[in-house]
Design a protein around this motif. Structure first.
Motif, PDB file in Angstrom:
ATOM      1  N   THR A  27       0.826  -1.206   0.000  1.00 43.76           N
ATOM      2  CA  THR A  27       0.000   0.000   0.000  1.00 43.76           C
ATOM      3  C   THR A  27       0.861   1.256   0.000  1.00 43.76           C
ATOM      4  O   THR A  27       0.540   2.247  -0.665  1.00 43.76           O
ATOM      5  CB  THR A  27      -0.918   0.005   1.233  1.00 43.76           C
ATOM      6  OG1 THR A  27      -1.689  -1.199   1.252  1.00 43.76           O
ATOM      7  CG2 THR A  27      -1.852   1.195   1.209  1.00 43.76           C
TER       8      THR A  27
ATOM      9  N   GLU B 254      -0.159   6.158  -6.583  1.00 40.50           N
ATOM     10  CA  GLU B 254      -1.455   6.721  -6.219  1.00 40.50           C
ATOM     11  C   GLU B 254      -2.474   6.570  -7.336  1.00 40.50           C
ATOM     12  O   GLU B 254      -3.678   6.460  -7.078  1.00 40.50           O
ATOM     13  CB  GLU B 254      -1.291   8.198  -5.854  1.00 40.50           C
ATOM     14  CG  GLU B 254      -0.675   8.450  -4.506  1.00 40.50           C
ATOM     15  CD  GLU B 254      -0.768   9.905  -4.118  1.00 40.50           C
ATOM     16  OE1 GLU B 254      -1.464  10.228  -3.136  1.00 40.50           O
ATOM     17  OE2 GLU B 254      -0.150  10.734  -4.818  1.00 40.50           O
TER      18      GLU B 254
ATOM     19  N   MET C 141      -4.005   3.178  -6.909  1.00 42.50           N
ATOM     20  CA  MET C 141      -4.855   3.147  -5.723  1.00 42.50           C
ATOM     21  C   MET C 141      -6.145   3.930  -5.958  1.00 42.50           C
ATOM     22  O   MET C 141      -7.237   3.486  -5.571  1.00 42.50           O
ATOM     23  CB  MET C 141      -4.109   3.721  -4.522  1.00 42.50           C
ATOM     24  CG  MET C 141      -4.892   3.670  -3.224  1.00 42.50           C
ATOM     25  SD  MET C 141      -3.913   4.195  -1.807  1.00 42.50           S
ATOM     26  CE  MET C 141      -2.687   2.895  -1.774  1.00 42.50           C
ATOM     27  N   GLY C 142      -6.046   5.086  -6.576  1.00 37.75           N
ATOM     28  CA  GLY C 142      -7.236   5.878  -6.842  1.00 37.75           C
ATOM     29  C   GLY C 142      -8.199   5.169  -7.780  1.00 37.75           C
ATOM     30  O   GLY C 142      -9.419   5.159  -7.543  1.00 37.75           O
TER      31      GLY C 142
ATOM     32  N   HIS D 168      -8.636   8.152   2.225  1.00 35.45           N
ATOM     33  CA  HIS D 168      -7.493   8.693   2.952  1.00 35.45           C
ATOM     34  C   HIS D 168      -7.123   7.809   4.138  1.00 35.45           C
ATOM     35  O   HIS D 168      -5.935   7.642   4.452  1.00 35.45           O
ATOM     36  CB  HIS D 168      -7.810  10.112   3.424  1.00 35.45           C
ATOM     37  CG  HIS D 168      -7.822  11.110   2.313  1.00 35.45           C
ATOM     38  ND1 HIS D 168      -7.810  12.479   2.517  1.00 35.45           N
ATOM     39  CD2 HIS D 168      -7.855  10.952   0.969  1.00 35.45           C
ATOM     40  CE1 HIS D 168      -7.825  13.102   1.367  1.00 35.45           C
ATOM     41  NE2 HIS D 168      -7.864  12.199   0.408  1.00 35.45           N
TER      42      HIS D 168
ATOM     43  N   PHE E 147      -5.089   4.628   2.795  1.00 37.18           N
ATOM     44  CA  PHE E 147      -3.668   4.739   2.456  1.00 37.18           C
ATOM     45  C   PHE E 147      -2.826   5.330   3.587  1.00 37.18           C
ATOM     46  O   PHE E 147      -1.596   5.310   3.512  1.00 37.18           O
ATOM     47  CB  PHE E 147      -3.447   5.536   1.156  1.00 37.18           C
ATOM     48  CG  PHE E 147      -3.776   6.996   1.219  1.00 37.18           C
ATOM     49  CD1 PHE E 147      -3.028   7.877   1.964  1.00 37.18           C
ATOM     50  CD2 PHE E 147      -4.836   7.510   0.486  1.00 37.18           C
ATOM     51  CE1 PHE E 147      -3.313   9.239   1.996  1.00 37.18           C
ATOM     52  CE2 PHE E 147      -5.139   8.857   0.506  1.00 37.18           C
ATOM     53  CZ  PHE E 147      -4.372   9.721   1.272  1.00 37.18           C
ATOM     54  N   SER E 148      -3.471   5.833   4.651  1.00 38.49           N
ATOM     55  CA  SER E 148      -2.702   6.387   5.775  1.00 38.49           C
ATOM     56  C   SER E 148      -2.414   5.362   6.858  1.00 38.49           C
ATOM     57  O   SER E 148      -1.440   5.505   7.608  1.00 38.49           O
ATOM     58  CB  SER E 148      -3.449   7.573   6.393  1.00 38.49           C
ATOM     59  OG  SER E 148      -3.612   8.621   5.467  1.00 38.49           O
TER      60      SER E 148
ATOM     61  N   ASP F 199      -3.189  15.408  -0.436  1.00 38.43           N
ATOM     62  CA  ASP F 199      -3.452  14.428  -1.487  1.00 38.43           C
ATOM     63  C   ASP F 199      -4.294  15.018  -2.616  1.00 38.43           C
ATOM     64  O   ASP F 199      -5.286  15.721  -2.373  1.00 38.43           O
ATOM     65  CB  ASP F 199      -4.166  13.211  -0.900  1.00 38.43           C
ATOM     66  CG  ASP F 199      -4.383  12.141  -1.944  1.00 38.43           C
ATOM     67  OD1 ASP F 199      -3.410  11.449  -2.287  1.00 38.43           O
ATOM     68  OD2 ASP F 199      -5.517  12.009  -2.442  1.00 38.43           O
TER      69      ASP F 199
ATOM     70  N   VAL G 273      -5.574  10.495  -5.447  1.00 35.40           N
ATOM     71  CA  VAL G 273      -6.629   9.626  -4.915  1.00 35.40           C
ATOM     72  C   VAL G 273      -7.911  10.426  -4.693  1.00 35.40           C
ATOM     73  O   VAL G 273      -9.017   9.949  -4.972  1.00 35.40           O
ATOM     74  CB  VAL G 273      -6.157   8.961  -3.611  1.00 35.40           C
ATOM     75  CG1 VAL G 273      -7.279   8.137  -2.989  1.00 35.40           C
ATOM     76  CG2 VAL G 273      -4.944   8.078  -3.869  1.00 35.40           C
TER      77      VAL G 273
END
Length: 282
Positions: free
Chosen positions: A128, A133, A136-137, A160, A163-164, A224, A227
């Protein structure tokens, strides 16, 4: 003066000392390289801060025209920009708190215990972090669309958080690995339950790592773009507003907001560093 005196060779003691040649060592190259990287990173921030004081006569902040403080008094003059900023701040606060809570549990489990599936969880977590990005988006957009979730505040916050969590877990795990278990064992010998030992002993020790992960999650969320662009729908966040306005030019309020956010981050980092040093002395 006799000829023997003229022909007498100059001794090593009376000969002038040769100046040593300055050589660039590995440490010197590393010093120069480090400062070049620091300057390279600081220059855009300095330009942003500088243009927050630009006395531009038009709406857009493109060329330097002099010094002024008026934009700090007109920071909330553009309604759409102000709304986008508060949207980003609200999403960043929620996502960072949830990410810190979930990531702390994952990081503590990975750093303390060995269980079936821990290796897979490590791979997923670092995948991850390292995945682009864009990928992932797009994957999150496909997930939300297939689940019939309307794009908006909720989908941005979920994205958010997703991915955090890995960043918080990685930071907490690194701290838990170096934790002295004898402290917890001493608390257990004194009659503390595992839950009490965690909150009274373990958690205060790993709290700086948890706080660092929370701040990192906050910074990643408010910054960001990729995403968020996939999962925002009709919601406009601070980065999305800036991207949309770059086609015609950025107003000075953008530089002012960026300067204040940067100053707040530096202030938090300085206070945290001072408190950590005081804790070590105590």
């Amino acid at each position: 003066m006799s000829q023997s005196t003229l022909e007498r060779p100059v001794s090593a003691e009376t000969a002038p000392a040769a100046r040593p040649r300055r050589r660039i060592t590995g440490n010197g190259l590393l010093f120069v390289y480090t400062w070049l990287v620091i300057i390279w990173l600081i220059v855009p921030i300095v330009v942003m801060i500088l243009f927050s004081f630009n006395d531009t006569k038009g709406r857009y902040n493109q060329t330097w025209e002099g010094w002024t403080f008026k934009w700090y008094g007109k920071i909330f003059e553009i309604e759409d920009l102000t709304k986008a900023l508060w949207t980003s701040l609200a999403i960043a606060v929620i996502s960072s708190i949830v990410s810190a809570a979930l990531g702390t549990g994952i990081g503590y489990a990975l750093g303390r215990y060995r269980f079936r599936g821990s290796g897979t969880l490590n791979i997923v977590m670092f995948s991850t972090i390292s995945s682009p990005e864009l990928i992932m988006g797009a994957s999150l957009l496909s997930l939300f669309v297939s689940a019939n979730l309307g794009l908006g505040y909720a989908t941005i916050t979920i994205a958010h958080i997703m991915f955090s969590i890995s960043f918080v877990a990685a930071i907490v795990r690194a701290r838990v690995v170096t934790l002295d278990r004898s402290i917890e064992e001493a608390a257990a010998d004194l009659g503390a339950t595992p839950w009490t030992a965690f909150w009274k002993v373990t958690f205060p020790i790993i709290l700086p790592a948890v706080f660092s992960g929370l701040l990192l999650a906050f910074a990643l969320s408010i910054d960001d773009f990729v995403v968020t662009n996939f999962t925002a729908g009709s919601v406009v966040t601070f980065p999305l507003w800036i991207w949309g306005s770059t086609r015609v030019g950025l107003p000075p309020q953008v530089n002012v907001m960026g300067t204040l956010i940067f100053a707040a981050g530096v202030l938090i980092a300085v206070v945290t560093n001072i408190r950590s040093r005081q804790g070590k002395r105590d």
